[in-house]
Design a protein around this motif. Structure first.
Motif, PDB file in Angstrom:
ATOM      1  N   PHE A   1       0.893  -1.163   0.000  1.00  0.00           N
ATOM      2  CA  PHE A   1       0.000   0.000   0.000  1.00  0.00           C
ATOM      3  C   PHE A   1       0.925   1.205   0.000  1.00  0.00           C
ATOM      4  CE2 PHE A   1      -2.609  -3.225   2.247  1.00  0.00           C
ATOM      5  CZ  PHE A   1      -3.717  -3.224   1.409  1.00  0.00           C
TER       6      PHE A   1
ATOM      7  N   LEU B   1       4.334   1.078   1.885  1.00  0.00           N
ATOM      8  CA  LEU B   1       4.283   0.036   2.919  1.00  0.00           C
ATOM      9  C   LEU B   1       4.126  -1.341   2.278  1.00  0.00           C
ATOM     10  CD1 LEU B   1       4.026  -0.558   6.013  1.00  0.00           C
ATOM     11  CD2 LEU B   1       1.547  -0.376   5.680  1.00  0.00           C
TER      12      LEU B   1
ATOM     13  N   VAL C   1       3.256  -4.874   2.642  1.00  0.00           N
ATOM     14  CA  VAL C   1       2.479  -5.600   3.643  1.00  0.00           C
ATOM     15  C   VAL C   1       2.644  -7.117   3.484  1.00  0.00           C
ATOM     16  CG1 VAL C   1       0.129  -6.057   4.388  1.00  0.00           C
ATOM     17  CG2 VAL C   1       0.835  -3.725   3.917  1.00  0.00           C
TER      18      VAL C   1
ATOM     19  N   PRO D   1       0.713 -11.777  14.680  1.00  0.00           N
ATOM     20  CA  PRO D   1       0.391 -10.510  15.341  1.00  0.00           C
ATOM     21  C   PRO D   1      -0.427  -9.579  14.465  1.00  0.00           C
ATOM     22  CG  PRO D   1       2.760 -10.690  14.903  1.00  0.00           C
ATOM     23  CD  PRO D   1       2.151 -11.982  14.516  1.00  0.00           C
ATOM     24  N   SER D   2      -1.064  -8.626  15.101  1.00  0.00           N
ATOM     25  CA  SER D   2      -1.827  -7.595  14.410  1.00  0.00           C
ATOM     26  C   SER D   2      -0.915  -6.849  13.439  1.00  0.00           C
ATOM     27  CB  SER D   2      -2.393  -6.635  15.459  1.00  0.00           C
ATOM     28  OG  SER D   2      -3.138  -5.641  14.832  1.00  0.00           O
ATOM     29  N   GLY D   3      -1.411  -6.648  12.219  1.00  0.00           N
ATOM     30  CA  GLY D   3      -0.640  -5.906  11.226  1.00  0.00           C
ATOM     31  C   GLY D   3       0.315  -6.757  10.424  1.00  0.00           C
ATOM     32  N   SER D   4       0.319  -8.078  10.666  1.00  0.00           N
ATOM     33  CA  SER D   4       1.282  -8.927   9.959  1.00  0.00           C
ATOM     34  C   SER D   4       0.845  -9.238   8.519  1.00  0.00           C
ATOM     35  CB  SER D   4       1.524 -10.224  10.741  1.00  0.00           C
ATOM     36  OG  SER D   4       0.322 -10.914  10.968  1.00  0.00           O
ATOM     37  N   GLY D   5      -0.379  -8.869   8.154  1.00  0.00           N
ATOM     38  CA  GLY D   5      -0.812  -9.053   6.768  1.00  0.00           C
ATOM     39  C   GLY D   5      -1.797 -10.192   6.553  1.00  0.00           C
ATOM     40  N   LYS D   6      -2.355 -10.734   7.633  1.00  0.00           N
ATOM     41  CA  LYS D   6      -3.243 -11.899   7.510  1.00  0.00           C
ATOM     42  C   LYS D   6      -4.505 -11.586   6.703  1.00  0.00           C
ATOM     43  CE  LYS D   6      -3.725 -12.173  11.994  1.00  0.00           C
ATOM     44  NZ  LYS D   6      -3.013 -10.929  12.395  1.00  0.00           N
ATOM     45  N   SER D   7      -5.165 -10.470   7.046  1.00  0.00           N
ATOM     46  CA  SER D   7      -6.389 -10.117   6.314  1.00  0.00           C
ATOM     47  C   SER D   7      -6.071  -9.799   4.855  1.00  0.00           C
ATOM     48  CB  SER D   7      -7.069  -8.899   6.945  1.00  0.00           C
ATOM     49  OG  SER D   7      -7.506  -9.215   8.235  1.00  0.00           O
ATOM     50  N   THR D   8      -4.970  -9.098   4.660  1.00  0.00           N
ATOM     51  CA  THR D   8      -4.589  -8.753   3.289  1.00  0.00           C
ATOM     52  C   THR D   8      -4.362 -10.026   2.469  1.00  0.00           C
ATOM     53  OG1 THR D   8      -3.548  -6.749   4.150  1.00  0.00           O
ATOM     54  CG2 THR D   8      -2.955  -7.402   1.909  1.00  0.00           C
TER      55      THR D   8
ATOM     56  N   GLU E   1     -11.069 -13.888  11.164  1.00  0.00           N
ATOM     57  CA  GLU E   1     -11.368 -13.663  12.580  1.00  0.00           C
ATOM     58  C   GLU E   1     -12.872 -13.617  12.852  1.00  0.00           C
ATOM     59  OE1 GLU E   1      -9.166 -10.685  14.563  1.00  0.00           O
ATOM     60  OE2 GLU E   1      -7.391 -11.020  13.359  1.00  0.00           O
TER      61      GLU E   1
ATOM     62  N   HIS F   1      -7.623 -15.923  16.087  1.00  0.00           N
ATOM     63  CA  HIS F   1      -6.883 -15.750  17.338  1.00  0.00           C
ATOM     64  C   HIS F   1      -7.230 -16.863  18.320  1.00  0.00           C
ATOM     65  CE1 HIS F   1      -5.034 -12.011  16.346  1.00  0.00           C
ATOM     66  NE2 HIS F   1      -6.175 -11.395  16.137  1.00  0.00           N
TER      67      HIS F   1
END
Ligand SMILES: Nc1ncnc2c1ncn2[C@@H]1O[C@H](COP(=O)(O)OP(=O)(O)OP(=O)(O)O)[C@@H](O)[C@H]1O
Ligand SMILES: [Mg+2]
Length: 268
Positions: free
Chosen positions: A13, A16, A18, A37-44, A164, A196
């Motif tokens: 992005f 950044l 990701v 962890p949060s922000g590691s790119g899982k949703s992306t 999630e 999680h």
């Protein structure tokens, strides 16, 4: 042929980066849980599978069809993929049964009678047959999420992506949603699940993938990843999520507050 095959997937992005070169395949009938962890790119990563995000480079195949090929009929591929998000995204102005029939009728061109029959069948599957005429706002969060799962199932997906699905729920409602997911897994549904819920991953996953900083750090059978993680980063993450009360102030760089009265900062 894998149900999902991801090769050297990258996504930025702006500046950044990701996703930094993800390789991952999911075989038909497998349940792969992605943790990290949060922000590691899982949703992306999940969103790149059905092109809700467009990858910057690399390839994604779903059932042998390259979705990253510009000539791909992405709508046809998406029809085979059920997606369930943290927020249930039900239509609030429609009753539960209409939530389940609308896409069947518009996208799959099923008759009203057939769509309603399949809706009823899938509400049974998630234990909510008696809620067909309720509005989403009249249901608990756990029930709404089960409706969202039934809605995805009514489209006869070849595979399901979950992002999630229980993290917006009150703790006492998590179990009913996981129970539905567990029964889907037992039926042989191919599932890629960002979660999680470590005990769910441990129990249900055929494979666990640990992501950090846009890469797959480690993946393997749950007993290996949870029982004897190879990588220090995996161990640290599991330590944090499995025993959150044991994380010390030193680990997060916090400074314990001085006892009352001693060395108080001399404000003004
Ligand atoms: N549309 C976007 N535009 C800009 N940055 C984005 C966008 N979507 C995600 N990001 C950034 O990409 C990184 C990865 O986000 P992503 O949502 O994939 O993480 P995640 O692992 O799912 O985190 P979480 O566990 O908190 O859901 C984050 O730094 C996020 O801020
Ligand atoms: Mg996410």
């Amino acid at each position: 042929m894998p149900a999902i095959e991801i090769r050297d997937l990258r996504k930025s992005f702006g500046k950044l980066e990701v996703l930094r070169g993800i390789d991952l395949s999911v075989e038909t009938g497998e349940v792969v849980c992605v943790i990290g962890p949060s922000g590691s790119g899982k949703s992306t990563l999940l969103r790149c599978v059905n092109l809700l995000e467009e990858p910057s480079s690399g390839s994604v195949h779903v059932d042998g069809v390259e979705v990253t090929d510009p000539d791909c009929d992405i709508d046809a591929v998406r029809r085979r993929i059920g997606m369930v998000f943290q927020q249930f995204n039900l239509f609030g102005h429609l009753r539960v049964r209409e939530n389940l029939t609308i896409a069947q009728r518009r996208v799959l061109r099923r008759s009203r009678a057939e769509a309603e029959r399949i809706a009823t069948e899938n509400l049974h599957r998630v234990g909510l047959a008696e809620k067909a005429h309720a509005y989403p706002a009249q249901l608990s969060g756990g029930q709404q999420q089960r409706v969202a799962i039934a809605r995805a199932l009514a489209m006869d997906p070849r595979l399901m992506l979950f992002d999630e699905p229980t993290s917006a729920l009150d703790p006492e409602l998590v179990g009913e949603v996981l129970a539905v997911m567990r029964s889907l897994a037992a039926e042989g549904m191919t599932m890629l699940v960002v979660t999680h819920e470590m005990s769910f991953a441990r129990e249900v996953a055929s494979r666990v993938v640990f992501m950090d900083g846009g890469t797959v750090v480690e993946s393997g059978p749950p007993e290996e990843v949870f029982g004897s993680p190879r990588e220090a980063r995996t161990r640290e993450f599991l330590h944090r999520v499995l025993e959150p009360t044991r994380v010390s102030e030193a680990e997060i760089g916090a400074h314990p507050v001085a006892p009352h009265g001693s060395a108080a900062p001399s404000g003004r």
